[in-house]
Scaffold this motif. Structure first.
Motif, PDB file in Angstrom:
ATOM      1  N   ALA A  82       0.831  -1.200   0.000  1.00 43.81           N
ATOM      2  CA  ALA A  82       0.000   0.000   0.000  1.00 43.81           C
ATOM      3  C   ALA A  82       0.866   1.251   0.000  1.00 43.81           C
ATOM      4  O   ALA A  82       2.004   1.237   0.454  1.00 43.81           O
ATOM      5  CB  ALA A  82      -0.907   0.021   1.230  1.00 43.81           C
ATOM      6  N   ASN A  83       0.276   2.324  -0.520  1.00 46.13           N
ATOM      7  CA  ASN A  83       0.843   3.656  -0.380  1.00 46.13           C
ATOM      8  C   ASN A  83       0.022   4.365   0.692  1.00 46.13           C
ATOM      9  O   ASN A  83      -1.176   4.564   0.537  1.00 46.13           O
ATOM     10  CB  ASN A  83       0.769   4.415  -1.704  1.00 46.13           C
ATOM     11  N   VAL A  84       0.676   4.676   1.810  1.00 47.53           N
ATOM     12  CA  VAL A  84       0.041   5.456   2.875  1.00 47.53           C
ATOM     13  C   VAL A  84       0.974   6.643   3.108  1.00 47.53           C
ATOM     14  O   VAL A  84       1.997   6.519   3.773  1.00 47.53           O
ATOM     15  CB  VAL A  84      -0.134   4.636   4.174  1.00 47.53           C
ATOM     16  N   PRO A  85       0.660   7.793   2.523  1.00 44.41           N
ATOM     17  CA  PRO A  85       1.564   8.939   2.610  1.00 44.41           C
ATOM     18  C   PRO A  85       1.737   9.461   4.033  1.00 44.41           C
ATOM     19  O   PRO A  85       0.764   9.613   4.769  1.00 44.41           O
ATOM     20  CB  PRO A  85       0.888  10.013   1.754  1.00 44.41           C
ATOM     21  N   LEU A  86       2.984   9.719   4.393  1.00 47.18           N
ATOM     22  CA  LEU A  86       3.268  10.375   5.670  1.00 47.18           C
ATOM     23  C   LEU A  86       2.950  11.859   5.565  1.00 47.18           C
ATOM     24  O   LEU A  86       2.494  12.487   6.505  1.00 47.18           O
ATOM     25  CB  LEU A  86       4.734  10.188   6.061  1.00 47.18           C
ATOM     26  N   ALA A  87       3.195  12.420   4.379  1.00 45.16           N
ATOM     27  CA  ALA A  87       2.966  13.846   4.134  1.00 45.16           C
ATOM     28  C   ALA A  87       2.640  14.045   2.662  1.00 45.16           C
ATOM     29  O   ALA A  87       2.944  13.198   1.822  1.00 45.16           O
ATOM     30  CB  ALA A  87       4.203  14.657   4.522  1.00 45.16           C
ATOM     31  N   PHE A  88       2.034  15.193   2.374  1.00 51.63           N
ATOM     32  CA  PHE A  88       1.672  15.548   1.002  1.00 51.63           C
ATOM     33  C   PHE A  88       2.392  16.830   0.599  1.00 51.63           C
ATOM     34  O   PHE A  88       2.531  17.745   1.413  1.00 51.63           O
ATOM     35  CB  PHE A  88       0.165  15.802   0.889  1.00 51.63           C
ATOM     36  N   ALA A  89       2.792  16.894  -0.660  1.00 51.15           N
ATOM     37  CA  ALA A  89       3.360  18.133  -1.184  1.00 51.15           C
ATOM     38  C   ALA A  89       2.245  19.171  -1.275  1.00 51.15           C
ATOM     39  O   ALA A  89       1.106  18.848  -1.604  1.00 51.15           O
ATOM     40  CB  ALA A  89       3.976  17.902  -2.557  1.00 51.15           C
ATOM     41  N   THR A  90       2.574  20.416  -0.944  1.00 56.82           N
ATOM     42  CA  THR A  90       1.601  21.508  -1.048  1.00 56.82           C
ATOM     43  C   THR A  90       1.983  22.387  -2.235  1.00 56.82           C
ATOM     44  O   THR A  90       2.980  22.130  -2.910  1.00 56.82           O
ATOM     45  CB  THR A  90       1.603  22.370   0.229  1.00 56.82           C
ATOM     46  N   HIS A  91       1.218  23.433  -2.457  1.00 63.43           N
ATOM     47  CA  HIS A  91       1.560  24.416  -3.486  1.00 63.43           C
ATOM     48  C   HIS A  91       2.302  25.605  -2.895  1.00 63.43           C
ATOM     49  O   HIS A  91       2.483  26.629  -3.548  1.00 63.43           O
ATOM     50  CB  HIS A  91       0.293  24.885  -4.210  1.00 63.43           C
ATOM     51  N   ASN A  92       2.726  25.472  -1.640  1.00 63.59           N
ATOM     52  CA  ASN A  92       3.450  26.551  -0.965  1.00 63.59           C
ATOM     53  C   ASN A  92       4.947  26.370  -1.171  1.00 63.59           C
ATOM     54  O   ASN A  92       5.535  25.430  -0.638  1.00 63.59           O
ATOM     55  CB  ASN A  92       3.122  26.552   0.531  1.00 63.59           C
ATOM     56  N   PHE A  93       5.527  27.289  -1.924  1.00 58.54           N
ATOM     57  CA  PHE A  93       6.963  27.200  -2.208  1.00 58.54           C
ATOM     58  C   PHE A  93       7.769  27.670  -0.997  1.00 58.54           C
ATOM     59  O   PHE A  93       7.471  28.699  -0.400  1.00 58.54           O
ATOM     60  CB  PHE A  93       7.329  28.039  -3.430  1.00 58.54           C
ATOM     61  N   ASP A  94       8.768  26.891  -0.648  1.00 56.27           N
ATOM     62  CA  ASP A  94       9.647  27.197   0.471  1.00 56.27           C
ATOM     63  C   ASP A  94      11.013  27.580  -0.102  1.00 56.27           C
ATOM     64  O   ASP A  94      11.793  26.712  -0.488  1.00 56.27           O
ATOM     65  CB  ASP A  94       9.762  25.975   1.382  1.00 56.27           C
TER      66      ASP A  94
END
Length: 198
Positions: A82-94
């Motif tokens: 399974a793929n269970v994401p720990l985190a998701f990419a956002t559209h907020n550029f760092d």
């Protein structure tokens, strides 16, 4: 004399013996790991170690904790449950990081719990976690340990591997670079979906 094995007898046998009774061999020197790849449980594997264990015992639960879009564009290891994401990419550029910020998946542990239940395992059975290069898998292992899991193994080189300091390319180690089986195609039953979506 003939013996019949009933479902009740099989259940009794499975209750006595753990789902995975074999040993998992690791070639990782935990003392050499950077702090960002260490976990409270101290259980580490190279991709080759993980592949060997999964070949010997395909019932080990193997979870990819990367963002689903990473898997979509970079590929996934064969044998992943399974793929269970720990985190998701956002559209907020760092700008400090030189990339997009990640947002923690609040349902990560619940997602892993669901996979473990579906696979007929419990929190004491082996679970392998893998990300891009070992940082998020270490965080995932720590989160699962905090939730009561006791046998979580972090694949320290991840799927793509560490960056070459001279070139910046991820061609030093990792599942892909080890020549282990992988694909760009993701099976529907492995793919992550938002809660409530089929």
């Amino acid at each position: 004399m003939k013996f019949r094995v009933t479902a009740l007898a099989v259940a009794a046998i499975l209750a006595v013996f753990p789902a995975f009774a074999g040993e998992i061999d690791s070639s990782v020197d935990a003392r050499a790991l950077p702090k960002g790849k260490t976990t409270p449980l101290g259980l580490y594997l190279t991709p080759e170690d993980a592949h060997a264990a999964l070949t010997e015992e395909p019932g080990i639960v193997f979870i990819d904790v990367r963002d689903p879009l990473e898997i979509n564009f970079v590929g996934n290891a064969e044998g992943t449950d399974a793929n269970v994401p720990l985190a998701f990419a956002t559209h907020n550029f760092d700008p400090k990081r030189g990339g997009y910020a990640m947002a923690r998946n609040p349902d990560f542990v619940a997602g892993v719990d669901a996979v473990i239940a579906a696979e007929g395992r419990d929190k004491g059975d082996p679970v392998f976690v893998m990300c891009r290069s070992g940082g998020r898998s270490a965080e995932a292992a720590a989160a699962l340990a905090k939730a009561g899991y006791s046998n979580v193994w972090s694949i320290v080189e991840g799927f793509e591997g560490d960056s070459d300091k001279a070139t910046g390319r991820r061609d030093v180690n990792g599942w892909q670079n080890a020549g282990l089986p992988w694909s760009y195609k993701l099976d529907a039953e492995i793919a992550w979906r938002p809660a409530g979506e089929k």
